[in-house]
Write a protein that holds these residues in place. Sequence first.
Motif, PDB file in Angstrom:
ATOM      1  N   ALA A 139      12.860  -6.844  -1.323  1.00  0.00           N
ATOM      2  CA  ALA A 139      14.158  -6.190  -1.200  1.00  0.00           C
ATOM      3  C   ALA A 139      13.972  -4.767  -1.721  1.00  0.00           C
ATOM      4  O   ALA A 139      14.054  -4.519  -2.924  1.00  0.00           O
ATOM      5  N   ILE A 140      13.659  -3.849  -0.836  1.00  0.00           N
ATOM      6  CA  ILE A 140      13.184  -2.506  -1.173  1.00  0.00           C
ATOM      7  C   ILE A 140      11.905  -2.676  -1.989  1.00  0.00           C
ATOM      8  O   ILE A 140      10.848  -2.893  -1.435  1.00  0.00           O
ATOM      9  N   SER A 141      11.996  -2.621  -3.321  1.00  0.00           N
ATOM     10  CA  SER A 141      10.781  -2.756  -4.132  1.00  0.00           C
ATOM     11  C   SER A 141      10.782  -4.024  -4.978  1.00  0.00           C
ATOM     12  O   SER A 141       9.852  -4.247  -5.762  1.00  0.00           O
ATOM     13  N   ASP A 209       9.846   5.912   0.804  1.00  0.00           N
ATOM     14  CA  ASP A 209       9.296   4.867  -0.063  1.00  0.00           C
ATOM     15  C   ASP A 209       7.764   4.903  -0.053  1.00  0.00           C
ATOM     16  O   ASP A 209       7.143   5.236   0.956  1.00  0.00           O
ATOM     17  N   ASP A 210       7.171   4.554  -1.186  1.00  0.00           N
ATOM     18  CA  ASP A 210       5.719   4.382  -1.298  1.00  0.00           C
ATOM     19  C   ASP A 210       5.474   2.982  -1.840  1.00  0.00           C
ATOM     20  O   ASP A 210       5.496   2.752  -3.047  1.00  0.00           O
ATOM     21  N   SER A 211       5.241   2.035  -0.914  1.00  0.00           N
ATOM     22  CA  SER A 211       5.148   0.634  -1.329  1.00  0.00           C
ATOM     23  C   SER A 211       3.887   0.321  -2.125  1.00  0.00           C
ATOM     24  O   SER A 211       3.792  -0.751  -2.737  1.00  0.00           O
ATOM     25  N   SER A 212       2.917   1.242  -2.140  1.00  0.00           N
ATOM     26  CA  SER A 212       1.705   0.998  -2.938  1.00  0.00           C
ATOM     27  C   SER A 212       2.005   1.028  -4.430  1.00  0.00           C
ATOM     28  O   SER A 212       1.177   0.600  -5.241  1.00  0.00           O
ATOM     29  N   ARG A 213       3.171   1.473  -4.788  1.00  0.00           N
ATOM     30  CA  ARG A 213       3.556   1.517  -6.208  1.00  0.00           C
ATOM     31  C   ARG A 213       3.998   0.150  -6.719  1.00  0.00           C
ATOM     32  O   ARG A 213       4.074  -0.058  -7.928  1.00  0.00           O
ATOM     33  N   TYR A 214       4.322  -0.773  -5.813  1.00  0.00           N
ATOM     34  CA  TYR A 214       4.789  -2.079  -6.277  1.00  0.00           C
ATOM     35  C   TYR A 214       4.095  -3.258  -5.595  1.00  0.00           C
ATOM     36  O   TYR A 214       4.491  -4.403  -5.790  1.00  0.00           O
ATOM     37  N   ARG A 215       3.058  -3.001  -4.789  1.00  0.00           N
ATOM     38  CA  ARG A 215       2.261  -4.093  -4.242  1.00  0.00           C
ATOM     39  C   ARG A 215       0.834  -3.591  -4.033  1.00  0.00           C
ATOM     40  O   ARG A 215       0.605  -2.396  -3.849  1.00  0.00           O
ATOM     41  N   THR A 216      -0.092  -4.538  -4.050  1.00  0.00           N
ATOM     42  CA  THR A 216      -1.503  -4.157  -4.026  1.00  0.00           C
ATOM     43  C   THR A 216      -2.014  -3.922  -2.605  1.00  0.00           C
ATOM     44  O   THR A 216      -1.470  -4.452  -1.631  1.00  0.00           O
ATOM     45  N   ARG A 217      -3.079  -3.163  -2.507  1.00  0.00           N
ATOM     46  CA  ARG A 217      -3.711  -2.910  -1.222  1.00  0.00           C
ATOM     47  C   ARG A 217      -4.250  -4.217  -0.615  1.00  0.00           C
ATOM     48  O   ARG A 217      -4.176  -4.437   0.594  1.00  0.00           O
ATOM     49  N   ASP A 218      -4.796  -5.091  -1.486  1.00  0.00           N
ATOM     50  CA  ASP A 218      -5.337  -6.361  -0.994  1.00  0.00           C
ATOM     51  C   ASP A 218      -4.238  -7.208  -0.355  1.00  0.00           C
ATOM     52  O   ASP A 218      -4.464  -7.871   0.672  1.00  0.00           O
ATOM     53  N   GLU A 219      -3.076  -7.220  -0.974  1.00  0.00           N
ATOM     54  CA  GLU A 219      -1.955  -7.981  -0.424  1.00  0.00           C
ATOM     55  C   GLU A 219      -1.566  -7.455   0.958  1.00  0.00           C
ATOM     56  O   GLU A 219      -1.407  -8.229   1.913  1.00  0.00           O
TER      57      GLU A 219
END
Length: 313
Positions: A139-141, A209-219
Amino acid sequence: MTCAGEEATVVGSAAGLDGRDTVFSQYREHGVLVWRGFTFDDFANQLYGNRLEPGQGRQMPIHYGSKNLNYQTVSSPLATQLPHAAGAAYAMKLDKSGTVAAAYFGEGAASEGDFHAAINFAATLGAPCLFICRNNGYAISTPANEQYKGDGIACRGAAYGVPAIRVDGGDARAVYCATREARAIALQQECPVLIEAMSYRSGHHSTSDDSSRYRTRDEMTAWRARDPVVRFRNWLVFNDWWDEAREQALRQETRKQVIEALERASHVSKPPVSALFKDVYAEMPWHLKEQLQDTLDVVRRHSHLCPPDMPVH
């Protein structure tokens, strides 16, 4: 906003609906409009807010709508479309129209009070409404494991006496079948149905938004390996219904058409200033006429306040 990673949920459900069914969307249901015939020019005109756009530039970008395609205009506040859909579905029941209302939302919006009010109203009134939840994991982040403690959204149907199903939101055919069946149940049993499509938002929430701030690259990499468009394309190729040459030709032609549509829309003038005051009353009341005249007087004295391609009348 994009729907990367959620294409199968959106287009699969669109295919499972009837074109007469009214859609109440959130933000990522562009595919429903495309399925129903919304053109690239229609999208581009809305984004530019020009005079060819039905909303006459009075909505934010990506807030699409189409009366002809039975697609209610997008509303910014989360979950406000859900009570509207429940009410519309009840009206359809009373009219014996043989249609349903389809309300799209994310799992984050299911935490809003409007979700609970809407599904309860629909259940008690026996309204044929499909509540289609795109559970994309964020939900957003906010990740789903911080959004709720229960087992997702589908299980909430039981609490309201509503049939519910959880489906692989990355499988277009599965979503299509689930939607078709849900629609049949809603009409035959005169009840709402809750669909939870388990998907993943591959892109950022929005361009800001920059989703790399709250989820990993591997994910993100792991989920992109299950991309729904690639899955569907592989199925078509396996059945000898598609190939790489046609894939590349389609992508190139589509990109060309999008760029051309945006270019055309950019050269269309804005609606006149007077459009701000229209489409509310059949006949404009005196106080709006006064406000319109005051606005025109200000714009004429301070022309820099108005876009150069906006007619002042």
